[in-house]
Motif scaffolding. Structure first.
Motif, PDB file in Angstrom:
ATOM      1  N   LEU A 117       0.865  -1.241   0.041  1.00 36.32           N
ATOM      2  CA  LEU A 117      -0.054  -0.049  -0.061  1.00 36.32           C
ATOM      3  C   LEU A 117       0.829   1.215  -0.043  1.00 36.32           C
ATOM      4  O   LEU A 117       0.367   2.604   0.006  1.00 36.32           O
ATOM      5  CB  LEU A 117      -0.677  -0.055   1.191  1.00 36.32           C
ATOM      6  N   ALA A 118       2.128   0.957  -0.035  1.00 33.03           N
ATOM      7  CA  ALA A 118       3.150   2.330   0.095  1.00 33.03           C
ATOM      8  C   ALA A 118       2.622   3.252   1.453  1.00 33.03           C
ATOM      9  O   ALA A 118       2.687   4.218   1.114  1.00 33.03           O
ATOM     10  CB  ALA A 118       2.945   3.170  -1.276  1.00 33.03           C
ATOM     11  N   MET A 119       2.300   2.601   2.345  1.00 38.46           N
ATOM     12  CA  MET A 119       1.986   3.275   3.502  1.00 38.46           C
ATOM     13  C   MET A 119       2.855   3.073   4.951  1.00 38.46           C
ATOM     14  O   MET A 119       2.956   1.956   5.129  1.00 38.46           O
ATOM     15  CB  MET A 119       0.529   2.676   3.908  1.00 38.46           C
ATOM     16  N   PRO A 120       3.143   4.281   5.309  1.00 36.38           N
ATOM     17  CA  PRO A 120       3.854   3.770   6.740  1.00 36.38           C
ATOM     18  C   PRO A 120       3.213   3.431   7.831  1.00 36.38           C
ATOM     19  O   PRO A 120       2.114   3.516   7.881  1.00 36.38           O
ATOM     20  CB  PRO A 120       4.434   5.487   7.034  1.00 36.38           C
ATOM     21  N   TRP A 121       3.522   2.571   8.736  1.00 38.68           N
ATOM     22  CA  TRP A 121       2.998   1.887   9.476  1.00 38.68           C
ATOM     23  C   TRP A 121       3.421   1.896  10.964  1.00 38.68           C
ATOM     24  O   TRP A 121       2.971   1.187  11.876  1.00 38.68           O
ATOM     25  CB  TRP A 121       2.855   0.524   9.238  1.00 38.68           C
ATOM     26  N   GLN A 122       4.374   2.923  11.383  1.00 37.29           N
ATOM     27  CA  GLN A 122       4.804   2.989  12.763  1.00 37.29           C
ATOM     28  C   GLN A 122       3.682   3.318  13.845  1.00 37.29           C
ATOM     29  O   GLN A 122       3.644   3.279  14.814  1.00 37.29           O
ATOM     30  CB  GLN A 122       6.177   4.086  12.767  1.00 37.29           C
ATOM     31  N   ASP A 123       2.614   3.889  13.039  1.00 33.15           N
ATOM     32  CA  ASP A 123       1.519   4.614  13.643  1.00 33.15           C
ATOM     33  C   ASP A 123       0.197   3.349  13.818  1.00 33.15           C
ATOM     34  O   ASP A 123      -0.635   3.826  14.502  1.00 33.15           O
ATOM     35  CB  ASP A 123       1.102   5.832  13.434  1.00 33.15           C
ATOM     36  N   ALA A 124       0.611   2.344  13.527  1.00 27.76           N
ATOM     37  CA  ALA A 124      -0.638   1.269  13.261  1.00 27.76           C
ATOM     38  C   ALA A 124      -0.556   0.570  14.538  1.00 27.76           C
ATOM     39  O   ALA A 124       0.400   0.033  14.927  1.00 27.76           O
ATOM     40  CB  ALA A 124      -0.340   0.551  11.925  1.00 27.76           C
ATOM     41  N   LEU A 125      -1.790   0.201  14.995  1.00 20.40           N
ATOM     42  CA  LEU A 125      -2.228  -0.853  15.841  1.00 20.40           C
ATOM     43  C   LEU A 125      -2.070  -2.188  15.010  1.00 20.40           C
ATOM     44  O   LEU A 125      -2.514  -2.564  14.087  1.00 20.40           O
ATOM     45  CB  LEU A 125      -3.615  -0.922  16.422  1.00 20.40           C
ATOM     46  N   ILE A 126      -1.193  -3.088  15.782  1.00 14.54           N
ATOM     47  CA  ILE A 126      -1.453  -4.478  15.085  1.00 14.54           C
ATOM     48  C   ILE A 126      -1.973  -5.617  16.071  1.00 14.54           C
ATOM     49  O   ILE A 126      -1.663  -5.581  17.190  1.00 14.54           O
ATOM     50  CB  ILE A 126       0.426  -4.979  15.044  1.00 14.54           C
ATOM     51  N   CYS A 127      -2.737  -6.443  15.459  1.00 19.58           N
ATOM     52  CA  CYS A 127      -3.568  -7.361  16.467  1.00 19.58           C
ATOM     53  C   CYS A 127      -3.914  -8.545  15.424  1.00 19.58           C
ATOM     54  O   CYS A 127      -3.636  -8.338  14.284  1.00 19.58           O
ATOM     55  CB  CYS A 127      -4.806  -6.643  17.085  1.00 19.58           C
ATOM     56  N   SER A 128      -4.104  -9.618  16.207  1.00 17.55           N
ATOM     57  CA  SER A 128      -4.499 -10.769  15.530  1.00 17.55           C
ATOM     58  C   SER A 128      -5.829 -11.434  15.872  1.00 17.55           C
ATOM     59  O   SER A 128      -6.045 -11.411  17.168  1.00 17.55           O
ATOM     60  CB  SER A 128      -3.426 -11.888  15.690  1.00 17.55           C
ATOM     61  N   VAL A 129      -6.843 -11.961  15.077  1.00 18.37           N
ATOM     62  CA  VAL A 129      -7.681 -12.827  15.546  1.00 18.37           C
ATOM     63  C   VAL A 129      -7.782 -14.016  14.592  1.00 18.37           C
ATOM     64  O   VAL A 129      -8.676 -14.889  14.628  1.00 18.37           O
ATOM     65  CB  VAL A 129      -9.210 -12.247  15.113  1.00 18.37           C
ATOM     66  N   HIS A 130      -6.352 -14.420  14.421  1.00 17.65           N
ATOM     67  CA  HIS A 130      -6.038 -15.825  13.813  1.00 17.65           C
ATOM     68  C   HIS A 130      -6.169 -16.714  14.888  1.00 17.65           C
ATOM     69  O   HIS A 130      -5.602 -16.455  16.013  1.00 17.65           O
ATOM     70  CB  HIS A 130      -4.644 -15.681  13.449  1.00 17.65           C
ATOM     71  N   GLY A 131      -7.123 -17.784  14.960  1.00 18.61           N
ATOM     72  CA  GLY A 131      -7.136 -18.769  16.016  1.00 18.61           C
ATOM     73  C   GLY A 131      -7.750 -18.264  17.038  1.00 18.61           C
ATOM     74  O   GLY A 131      -7.682 -19.109  18.263  1.00 18.61           O
ATOM     75  N   ARG A 132      -8.376 -17.148  17.120  1.00 23.11           N
ATOM     76  CA  ARG A 132      -9.374 -16.764  18.300  1.00 23.11           C
ATOM     77  C   ARG A 132     -10.490 -16.171  17.875  1.00 23.11           C
ATOM     78  O   ARG A 132     -10.533 -15.351  16.606  1.00 23.11           O
ATOM     79  CB  ARG A 132      -8.367 -15.907  19.281  1.00 23.11           C
ATOM     80  N   ASP A 133     -11.436 -16.238  18.606  1.00 19.43           N
ATOM     81  CA  ASP A 133     -12.759 -15.406  18.566  1.00 19.43           C
ATOM     82  C   ASP A 133     -12.599 -13.754  18.424  1.00 19.43           C
ATOM     83  O   ASP A 133     -11.606 -13.400  19.296  1.00 19.43           O
ATOM     84  CB  ASP A 133     -13.726 -15.855  19.344  1.00 19.43           C
TER      85      ASP A 133
END
Ligand SMILES: C[S@@+](CC[C@H](N)C(=O)[O-])C[C@H]1O[C@@H](n2cnc3c(N)ncnc32)[C@H](O)[C@@H]1O
Length: 208
Positions: free
Chosen positions: A112-128
């Motif tokens: 996306l040519a988008m900087p990501w130092q300000d992004a929240l990273i989370c996961s719903v892989h394997g969880r509800d």
């Protein structure tokens, strides 16, 4: 003392495996990893241990390999929602050498040519989906979510429709693989999609 090398092999294409990671893999006596990784990377003379959802036998197996060059293969980067969490429950930092890999999250933002130092990273892989994740997403202007079989993209979008129906979603699927797709749509549109997307996906959500 057993010494285990944990190698990040990137999101899919071998182009994203670093030269250092590749040389560790080539020199290994034992390769541990998912079947797809073992099929692509193991040589006939290397012992292999296929990983399944049940990891209970893995620590004892790894301890028995003391004195051999053991490499555990991990998708993307081992430290981002990867096998490193499990290994650190059983081995000390001194027993592990980690070779980083290109994460699917990194590649999604790169596409996306988008900087990501300000992004929240989370996961719903394997969880509800739970309220804690929804609350975090509600407050984030930029987020990347690792989806998975337990919570694929349309299901997550449905949970988000009441909170942020007009937020933009970039659905980054099968990155670096032959079927790679990047789609842009709103949360509301994704929630209405005719069929669920079952491939590997990172959802980048922009809620401004
Ligand atoms: C258990 S997590 C592992 C993440 C990994 N450690 C990393 O750094 O990318 C698996 C999730 O990563 C994402 N993923 C892995 N490979 C991907 C790819 N090629 N394209 C898009 N998403 C991918 C998907 O959300 C998948 O459900």
């Amino acid at each position: 003392m057993v010494k285990i090398t944990v190698v990040g092999v990137g999101p899919g294409s071998a182009d994203y495996i670093s030269p250092l990671a590749m040389s560790c893999i080539e020199r290994a006596d034992v390769l541990v990893g998912g079947r797809r990784h073992l099929e692509a990377l193991a040589r006939p003379e290397q012992e292999t241990y296929p990983l399944t959802a049940d990891l209970s036998g893995l620590p004892a197996y790894l301890r028995r390999q003391a004195g051999r060059r053991v490499v555990v293969l991990a998708t993307g980067d081992p430290g981002l929602y990867g096998i490193l969490t499990f290994l650190r429950q059983h081995f000390t930092a001194e027993q592990l050498q980690v070779i980083p890999g290109v994460s699917a999250v990194q590649l999604a933002f790169a596409r996306l040519a988008m900087p990501w130092q300000d992004a929240l990273i989370c996961s719903v892989h394997g969880r509800d989906i739970n309220d804690a994740v929804l609350d975090q997403l509600k407050q984030a202007r930029k987020a990347a979510v690792l989806t998975g079989p337990a919570c694929p993209p349309r299901q997550l979008a449905r949970a988000l429709t009441h909170i942020m129906p007009r937020a933009t979603v970039y659905l980054c699927c099968d990155l670096s693989l032959p079927g790679e797709r990047v789609m842009m749509l709103t949360v509301g549109e994704l929630a209405q999609l005719g069929e669920e997307i079952t491939s590997n996906c990172v959802m980048v959500i922009i809620n401004e």
